[in-house]
Scaffold this motif. Structure first.
Motif, PDB file in Angstrom:
ATOM      1  N   VAL A 114       0.855  -1.179   0.000  1.00  0.00           N
ATOM      2  CA  VAL A 114       0.000   0.000   0.000  1.00  0.00           C
ATOM      3  C   VAL A 114       0.892   1.229   0.000  1.00  0.00           C
ATOM      4  N   VAL A 133      -3.078   1.017  -4.249  1.00  0.00           N
ATOM      5  CA  VAL A 133      -2.637  -0.368  -4.379  1.00  0.00           C
ATOM      6  C   VAL A 133      -2.656  -0.757  -5.846  1.00  0.00           C
ATOM      7  N   ARG A 139       3.038  -6.352  -6.152  1.00  0.00           N
ATOM      8  CA  ARG A 139       3.629  -5.479  -5.144  1.00  0.00           C
ATOM      9  C   ARG A 139       4.582  -4.446  -5.744  1.00  0.00           C
ATOM     10  N   TYR A 206      -5.846   0.995   5.114  1.00  0.00           N
ATOM     11  CA  TYR A 206      -4.802   0.436   4.263  1.00  0.00           C
ATOM     12  C   TYR A 206      -4.703  -1.068   4.363  1.00  0.00           C
TER      13      TYR A 206
END
Length: 214
Positions: A114, A133, A139, A206
């Motif tokens: 995040v 995100v 990621r 988050y």
């Protein structure tokens, strides 16, 4: 958005349908890779027993790891699908180019990284701090987003960032939902109704940014 002569022209607007296809495919590849890893882990003890005649209790650790990987994959699929949420936003909001996106911080969560970002608008001040995100669950911070991105949405409610040239897509929500409450109250009936259609009118944190409907 109006641009003065010193302001570079924005890049060509992305094809929304193409962006969604790329992100759905990215999500499918991520899930498929996790399922492959699960299958390999579960197959190792079986293969060791049938091909090598090994029957060690330590081999069961692979089975346990495989089951754990499968559970995490299902968990990630349930909580990780943001592409459909982004599709709703892109359906209800037009794309508008913002010349700069500033990444402030990055946090690891089990649902995905995040990012705290600020999406600046030329000629305006006080842009809210947003949480972002990666829509398909990866990621990785998208390359080039700092030089500007296309925004669909309404920042006090949330939205979607599309990075020019890469089809990368970030889902956004205000970092401090309560702090931006006044701006939502002053948004008016039309903006509020649009946010409701896009399901951007709910609070989130988050840690659950990738939960469907959050």
């Amino acid at each position: 958005m109006a641009y003065d002569p010193q302001t570079p022209a924005p890049p060509e607007a992305p094809d929304v349908a193409q962006v969604l296809r790329v992100n759905y495919l990215s999500l499918a590849k991520l899930i498929a890779l996790r399922l492959l890893i699960t299958a390999v882990l579960v197959a190792i003890p079986v293969a060791a027993d049938r091909l090598l005649g090994l029957d060690s209790p330590f081999l069961m650790l692979f089975t346990v790891a495989g089951v754990g990987a499968f559970v995490l994959t299902v968990h990630r699929l349930i909580y990780g699908i943001r592409v459909s949420q982004c599709a709703r936003v892109l359906r209800d909001y037009p794309l508008e180019f913002h010349p700069r996106v500033i990444k402030k911080r990055e946090r690891w969560t089990q649902y995905g990284n995040v990012y705290e970002v600020r999406v600046t608008t030329r000629g305006q001040h006080g842009a809210p701090l947003m949480l972002a995100v990666n829509a398909p669950g990866r990621r990785r911070w998208p390359e080039g987003v700092e030089e500007g991105a296309w925004l669909a949405g309404d920042l006090p409610f949330g939205g979607v960032l599309v990075v020019p040239g890469s089809n990368a897509m970030l889902f956004l929500k205000p970092a401090d939902w309560d702090k931006t409450a006044r701006k939502r109250e002053e948004a008016g009936a039309e903006r509020t109704a649009r946010a409701q259609r896009a399901k951007l009118n709910k609070k989130t944190k988050y840690a659950v940014m990738m939960r469907s409907g959050a």
